[in-house]
Design an enzyme around this catalytic site. Sequence first.
Site, PDB file in Angstrom:
ATOM      1  N   SER A 161     -19.291 -45.606 -21.413  1.00  0.00           N
ATOM      2  CA  SER A 161     -20.122 -45.151 -22.718  1.00  0.00           C
ATOM      3  C   SER A 161     -20.972 -44.133 -22.237  1.00  0.00           C
ATOM      4  CB  SER A 161     -20.803 -46.232 -23.321  1.00  0.00           C
ATOM      5  OG  SER A 161     -21.848 -45.838 -24.169  1.00  0.00           O
ATOM      6  N   TYR A 174     -27.249 -53.133 -21.734  1.00  0.00           N
ATOM      7  CA  TYR A 174     -26.023 -52.409 -22.141  1.00  0.00           C
ATOM      8  C   TYR A 174     -25.916 -51.288 -21.226  1.00  0.00           C
ATOM      9  CZ  TYR A 174     -22.128 -50.359 -25.157  1.00  0.00           C
ATOM     10  OH  TYR A 174     -21.252 -49.808 -25.412  1.00  0.00           O
TER      11      TYR A 174
END
Length: 279
Positions: A161, A174
């Site tokens: 990501s 995350y």
Amino acid sequence: MKRVLVLIIFAFFSIDTAFPKPHYEKRKTALITGSISGIGLSIAIEMAKAGYNVVLNGFGDVDAAVAQVSAFGTKVIYHGADLRNPAEIKDMFRGIERTFDGLDVLVNNAGIQRVHPIEEFPVDEWNDIIAVNLTASFLTTRLALPYFRKKGWGRIINIASTHGLVASVNKAAYVAAKHGIIGLTKVTALETADSDITCNAVCPGWVLTPLVQKQIEDRARQKGASIEKERRALVAEKHPSGKFVTPKEIAQVVIFLCTPAANQMRGSQLVIDGGWTAQ
């Protein structure tokens, strides 16, 4: 007459070997985790289009996903391993070995998200995010590498990501997991550098997946705004392009990483983020 018959037989043999019938045992096989919807399903479809057998994994409408991927004539199987559970991951690989006698491409895509300030972050949610978004990729890589080394070829593609490169508030677990994926990618690349096994990471920015849609709905509810307004606001905060990344764009980068053109890409981070990290 005999000469004509020999020529006919030779012609048939030539045609048959030049255009062999699809046979799944001779195809390469790809496992894509978290592939029942969103980015993972798009990757699975593109892999099937490229001629790979596909192993699907995840939760959701399994029958619909299998039907979409099977439409391209390759062998498709599904395993519902919960990636928080090492024993279930191991069982998934046993199933792959029984069906395909091994694996050629591993795409670590599965991910979950929870959003809280650090001091309010529930420990069980932190543990789940680290387990699915980071530890599972270590476990699948650990199980896939022996197949790749035996075959002398393999591809590991970690869907990281932009949050593997930069941070955002309220996303401690995350961001920590995705930064960890970048590190795991680099170590794996170095440990396989003397072989035809490669490991790289793809770093998407905002993609309009069910995960992101839920974040948009939460924002809209908290602010008393419309979902469409918050959708535009979310992407504008990060992407100078003003557009979401599409799952198909990510999938096509994954396909590229499986081609000879990417043979010397090792430990790379391919960023697809509408200009987010260029700022």
